[in-house]
Design an enzyme around this catalytic site. Structure first.
Site, PDB file in Angstrom:
ATOM      1  N   LYS A 163       0.859  -1.181   0.000  1.00  0.00           N
ATOM      2  CA  LYS A 163       0.000   0.000   0.000  1.00  0.00           C
ATOM      3  C   LYS A 163       0.896   1.232   0.000  1.00  0.00           C
ATOM      4  CE  LYS A 163      -3.038   2.890   2.668  1.00  0.00           C
ATOM      5  NZ  LYS A 163      -3.438   3.252   4.043  1.00  0.00           N
ATOM      6  N   GLY A 203     -10.884   8.154   7.071  1.00  0.00           N
ATOM      7  CA  GLY A 203     -11.996   9.049   7.357  1.00  0.00           C
ATOM      8  C   GLY A 203     -13.253   8.393   7.883  1.00  0.00           C
ATOM      9  N   ASN A 227      -8.699   1.847  10.283  1.00  0.00           N
ATOM     10  CA  ASN A 227      -7.923   1.505  11.471  1.00  0.00           C
ATOM     11  C   ASN A 227      -8.445   2.274  12.685  1.00  0.00           C
ATOM     12  OD1 ASN A 227      -4.333   1.471  12.291  1.00  0.00           O
ATOM     13  ND2 ASN A 227      -6.074   0.730  13.404  1.00  0.00           N
TER      14      ASN A 227
END
Length: 262
Positions: A104, A192, A213
């Site tokens: 990522k 978000g 997370n």
């Protein structure tokens, strides 16, 4: 239920869960393990620069509680503010994880907003793709940038819903919708999300998955929130596939008035 559960496919690999989770901010590794299990996540992100994956043999390793034979590890470049640092971090992860090439990519613009530096992200993505990495990339909710990252060869594009750790939910539904409509690779909302309804909204827009997370780790009960997020992702995907009713300005009776007996 027929046609309900369709798997997520990233870089040719099939996953049953559309919820991806992070491994930071938990009080300890046991809570990390329990929350990950409750979420039903199969892909978990790992901050290579912050988490021990074996580079410190005398310290507890995340791999002890989340083994690679059970989960797909997604090394990320959290904390990188330049393309060079991000590329170096991905190469380090590949060495630590015996040639693992799914990563990522995130290149941040500043420490206050943690907003992506899209110029540096594009630069790093080009280098990593050419270097044989399968790149899932964190970016802004700009449809033009999202398409450009797809064209570079990223295997998944991950637009933010709102700034990292803000918990504000999807702030620009129309941009996310445009990205989804124009994409030929999986679109996974990243950053978000604050609660289950935020995750469901992202899925109802047609996103292929959600990565989170802070929304789980900072909940009063992270394990319970993880379970809630799992169900929200499933419900949102079902609603998207079902096709919602049209929005109307005025009422439409649930019971038709035609053919009344009196």
């Amino acid at each position: 239920m027929k046609n309900f559960h369709d798997p997520l496919v990233i870089a040719g690999v099939t996953y049953q869960s559309r919820l991806l989770t992070g491994t930071g901010k938990y009080k300890d590794m046991e809570e990390t393990r329990l929350a990950t299990e409750a979420a039903g996540a199969e892909i978990i992100t790992v901050a290579v620069r912050r988490v021990n994956l074996g580079q410190n043999p005398n310290e507890p390793s995340l791999l002890d509680v989340l083994p690679p034979d059970k989960y797909t590890l997604l090394p990320n470049t959290a904390g990188c503010y330049t393309a060079e640092d991000a590329v170096r971090t991905c190469r380090l992860a590949r060495e630590l994880l015996d040639g693992h090439d799914l990563v990522k990519l995130e290149v941040l613009g500043d420490p206050k907003t943690l907003y992506p530096d899209v110029t540096a992200t594009l630069e790093a993505a080009e280098i990593l793709v050419k270097d044989g990495f399968k790149v899932m990339v964190y970016t802004s909710d700009d449809p033009i940038i999202a398409k450009r990252l797809e064209e570079i060869g990223c295997v998944a594009v991950m637009p933010l819903a709102a700034p990292i750790g803000s918990g504000l939910g999807v702030q620009n539904k129309y941009n996310i919708l445009t990205i989804v409509e124009n994409a030929k690779v999986p679109i996974i909302v990243d950053a978000g999300v604050g609660t289950a309804s935020d995750a469901a909204i992202a899925m109802e827009l047609g996103c292929d998955g959600v990565l989170m997370n802070t929304a789980i780790a900072e909940a009063k009960n992270p394990v319970l929130m993880a379970a809630a997020m799992k169900r929200a992702i499933e419900a949102g995907r079902m609603a998207f596939k079902a096709g919602r009713m049209p929005r109307r300005r005025f009422a439409s009776a649930s019971s038709p008035t035609d053919g009344l007996f009196f």
